[in-house]
Structure formats: structure tokens, C-alpha cells
Design a protein around this motif. Structure first.
Motif, PDB file in Angstrom:
ATOM      1  N   VAL A 169       5.068  26.984  27.629  1.00 62.17           N
ATOM      2  CA  VAL A 169       5.488  27.884  27.831  1.00 62.17           C
ATOM      3  C   VAL A 169       5.796  29.054  26.604  1.00 62.17           C
ATOM      4  N   LEU A 170       6.457  28.741  25.582  1.00 59.01           N
ATOM      5  CA  LEU A 170       6.982  28.866  24.637  1.00 59.01           C
ATOM      6  C   LEU A 170       5.974  29.573  23.296  1.00 59.01           C
ATOM      7  N   ASP A 171       5.220  28.368  23.068  1.00 59.28           N
ATOM      8  CA  ASP A 171       4.125  27.888  22.096  1.00 59.28           C
ATOM      9  C   ASP A 171       3.070  29.782  22.644  1.00 59.28           C
ATOM     10  N   TYR A 174      14.307  28.801  24.723  1.00 60.44           N
ATOM     11  CA  TYR A 174      14.866  27.755  25.725  1.00 60.44           C
ATOM     12  C   TYR A 174      15.745  28.014  26.950  1.00 60.44           C
ATOM     13  N   LYS A 179      14.356  30.556  29.531  1.00 60.41           N
ATOM     14  CA  LYS A 179      13.783  29.813  30.280  1.00 60.41           C
ATOM     15  C   LYS A 179      14.505  28.966  31.615  1.00 60.41           C
ATOM     16  N   LEU A 180      15.324  27.723  31.315  1.00 64.36           N
ATOM     17  CA  LEU A 180      15.872  26.857  32.163  1.00 64.36           C
ATOM     18  C   LEU A 180      16.671  27.263  33.076  1.00 64.36           C
ATOM     19  N   ILE A 204       6.382  35.485  29.647  1.00 59.95           N
ATOM     20  CA  ILE A 204       6.153  34.821  30.688  1.00 59.95           C
ATOM     21  C   ILE A 204       7.402  35.262  31.663  1.00 59.95           C
ATOM     22  N   ARG A 207      15.787  25.619  20.441  1.00 63.27           N
ATOM     23  CA  ARG A 207      14.825  26.509  19.796  1.00 63.27           C
ATOM     24  C   ARG A 207      15.079  27.579  21.065  1.00 63.27           C
ATOM     25  N   LYS A 208      14.412  29.286  20.542  1.00 62.64           N
ATOM     26  CA  LYS A 208      14.605  30.845  20.901  1.00 62.64           C
ATOM     27  C   LYS A 208      13.671  30.383  21.983  1.00 62.64           C
ATOM     28  N   TYR A 245       7.402  25.023  38.312  1.00 61.99           N
ATOM     29  CA  TYR A 245       7.820  24.681  37.732  1.00 61.99           C
ATOM     30  C   TYR A 245       9.417  26.467  37.281  1.00 61.99           C
ATOM     31  N   LEU A 248       7.560  21.041  29.013  1.00 63.81           N
ATOM     32  CA  LEU A 248       6.566  22.029  29.715  1.00 63.81           C
ATOM     33  C   LEU A 248       7.218  22.971  28.910  1.00 63.81           C
ATOM     34  N   VAL A 249       8.611  23.289  29.091  1.00 63.57           N
ATOM     35  CA  VAL A 249       8.931  25.536  28.516  1.00 63.57           C
ATOM     36  C   VAL A 249       8.652  25.265  27.356  1.00 63.57           C
ATOM     37  N   ASP A 250       8.413  23.978  26.626  1.00 65.93           N
ATOM     38  CA  ASP A 250       8.133  24.094  24.743  1.00 65.93           C
ATOM     39  C   ASP A 250       6.353  24.760  25.179  1.00 65.93           C
ATOM     40  N   GLU A 292       3.463  32.093  24.787  1.00 63.78           N
ATOM     41  CA  GLU A 292       4.481  33.158  24.479  1.00 63.78           C
ATOM     42  C   GLU A 292       4.164  33.288  22.846  1.00 63.78           C
ATOM     43  N   GLU A 293       4.155  32.980  21.957  1.00 64.09           N
ATOM     44  CA  GLU A 293       4.250  33.141  20.733  1.00 64.09           C
ATOM     45  C   GLU A 293       2.846  33.479  20.429  1.00 64.09           C
TER      46      GLU A 293
END
Lengths: 183, 83
Positions: free
Chosen positions: B45-47, A23, A26-27, B56, A20-21, A69, B41-43, B49-50
Motif C-alpha cells: 500500500v505504501l509503495d 507504516y 496505516k496499521l 490511500i 518506515r514512514k 484489510y 500488505l501495508v508495504d 502511494e509513492e
């Protein structure tokens, strides 16, 4: 001090789309991203780095009692078959087991301690504590009010650090003192 | 629609704890109460943002473990966009 993290590879592939763009960005650090994208099995490398970061986080979290996090604050490097995770001025040593079902990483502050960590694997069920305790001769696995696990010696009451991780079908308990099943 | 309702919709696919999601409040902890996997959790964060058209940064993501902290980050970034 010790930590551990387990990734159920089937669950991870169903529930996370690491392509996913945004992804990876961020990590993972730039260096980790490059290693992931140039590795022969990028997906395994993603979850290997991830489990290293999580296992190291458990040590930092337990020492600082701070929750956060920010996986990029943990940067991973391979050191032969083992790993090194940098967090600010701290270095965490890691060792990972990779098979077709899961990746399990154990972590400690010194590389010598790494060799002393004992792992037991369980099915990830709600009654794993009683499963563990009914099989354990010398120790009782307990969680304190913060959910932090310790192994308590049945005879002298001494507490030993333990770390529990679970994901999907798998659960791992690690400590420096878990007896072998045939003890 | 309030931010918390948007957030509830975003979180829905990542939690199996539907009762805790129904009762979501500022005090809800994403990991402890909703049992969201840390790799998801990162998903969220990405959602976020969109959905909100914001970016973020790592220092903000660092705090996003509770509904309260997440709403604070969204409000801060929306205010920056407006300003």
C-alpha cells in the motif's frame, strides 16, 4: 469461536521495517502508536498488537465470512496480562505468549473460553496436517473447501472449531478440544 | 506501462511465489495466490502511494486484497488527483 496468530520475531524483523514512514499510521490507532513509541521494547509492542489484531480478525472473518484489510478497525488494549480487542460493537479477549522466538496470541469471545483454549505448536512445514493427525488419537484435523479448519471427532464425527496460524519457522493449532500429548 | 505491470514490480520483493507472480492477472489474490504476508500488505500500500503519487485512505485499503481491487483503488485515486 476462537482465533490465533503467531509472529516469528526473526522473520518479522527481517521482512518488515515498522519504522518506515507511514507504516505505523496505516496499521495502528493513535493510542496504539503512542503505546508502541513509549514502550521499553517498541518492536515487541508492534508485533504484540499486530498478533492481537490478526487473532481477532480471524474470529470476525469466520463469523462474517468477509475478507478485508483494515487493522485500525481493531483497537487493542491491555487488561492485566491479557488483552482486549475492540471491533465495532464486539469485544474479543486475547492472551499472548511472548518469548525470544515468537509471539503467539489466542483469542475468544469470552474471557472464560480463553482459559479453555488448547494450543499445540509445530514446525511450519507443508505436512503439518499429517504431522498433527498422526499424533492425534481422538480428532482428525480437516480443512473445508474454504480452507476453514475443524477438528472432527473420530468416533461421533462431531466438528469442533480449530484455528491455525503460521509464520516463518512456527505453526500453531488451537481448539477447545485438542488432547494433551500424553492422553 | 500498464498499472498491472507497475504493480507486479511493486509486489516482487514481498512474494516468494515467483510462478504466481509471473502469471499475475486481475484475478490474482495477494494473500491466497501470492502468499504475501499480511504484515507486508501495508508495504505494498505504501509503495503504491509513492509510485503513483496518491493517498490511500483506510476505506480503500480495506479492499486491497486482490489485484483487481488494487487497480480499481489506484485508478479511482488517480482520477481524483486529475479532477
Amino acid at each position: 469461536m476462537l482465533g490465533n496468530d503467531i509472529v516469528d520475531l526473526q522473520k518479522a524483523s527481517l521482512e518488515s521495517n515498522w519504522r518506515r514512514k507511514g507504516y505505523l499510521n496505516k496499521l495502528f490507532t493513535a493510542d496504539e502508536q503512542e503505546q508502541i513509541l513509549t514502550s521499553t521494547n517498541p518492536e515487541i509492542t508492534v508485533w504484540l498488537f499486530w498478533s492481537m489484531k490478526e487473532a481477532a480478525y480471524k474470529i470476525v472473518n469466520r463469523e462474517t465470512e468477509e475478507r478485508f484489510y483494515n487493522p485500525k478497525r481493531f483497537s487493542c488494549k491491555f487488561n492485566g496480562n491479557n488483552g482486549l480487542v475492540n471491533f465495532e460493537d464486539k469485544i474479543v479477549h486475547t492472551k499472548s505468549l511472548i518469548n525470544l522466538d515468537f509471539i503467539h496470541t489466542i483469542a475468544s469471545i469470552t474471557s472464560q473460553d480463553l482459559g479453555s483454549i488448547q494450543t499445540t505448536y509445530f514446525e511450519n512445514t507443508h505436512n503439518y496436517l499429517s504431522d498433527f493427525n498422526s499424533n492425534s488419537k481422538h480428532y482428525v484435523l480437516e480443512k473445508d473447501i474454504y480452507g476453514v479448519p475443524n477438528l472432527v471427532d473420530k468416533i461421533n464425527g462431531k466438528k469442533h472449531f480449530a484455528s491455525i496460524s503460521h509464520h516463518g519457522k512456527y505453526l500453531a493449532i488451537v481448539s477447545f478440544v485438542i488432547e494433551k500429548k500424553n492422553d | 506501462m500498464s498499472i498491472i505491470n507497475d504493480l507486479k514490480e511493486i509486489i516482487k520483493p514481498y512474494t516468494e511465489n515467483k510462478i504466481a507472480l509471473e502469471n499475475i492477472s486481475e484475478d490474482t489474490d495477494l494473500l491466497k495466490d501470492l502468499n504475501i504476508n499480511s504484515a507486508n500488505l501495508v508495504d505494498i500500500v505504501l509503495d503504491v502511494e509513492e509510485k503513483f503519487g496518491i493517498t490511500i485512505d483506510d476505506a480503500s485499503m480495506n479492499k486491497m486484497l486482490t489485484v483487481k481491487a488494487t487497480i480499481a483503488v489506484i485508478e479511482e485515486k488517480l482520477a481524483q488527483n486529475a479532477g
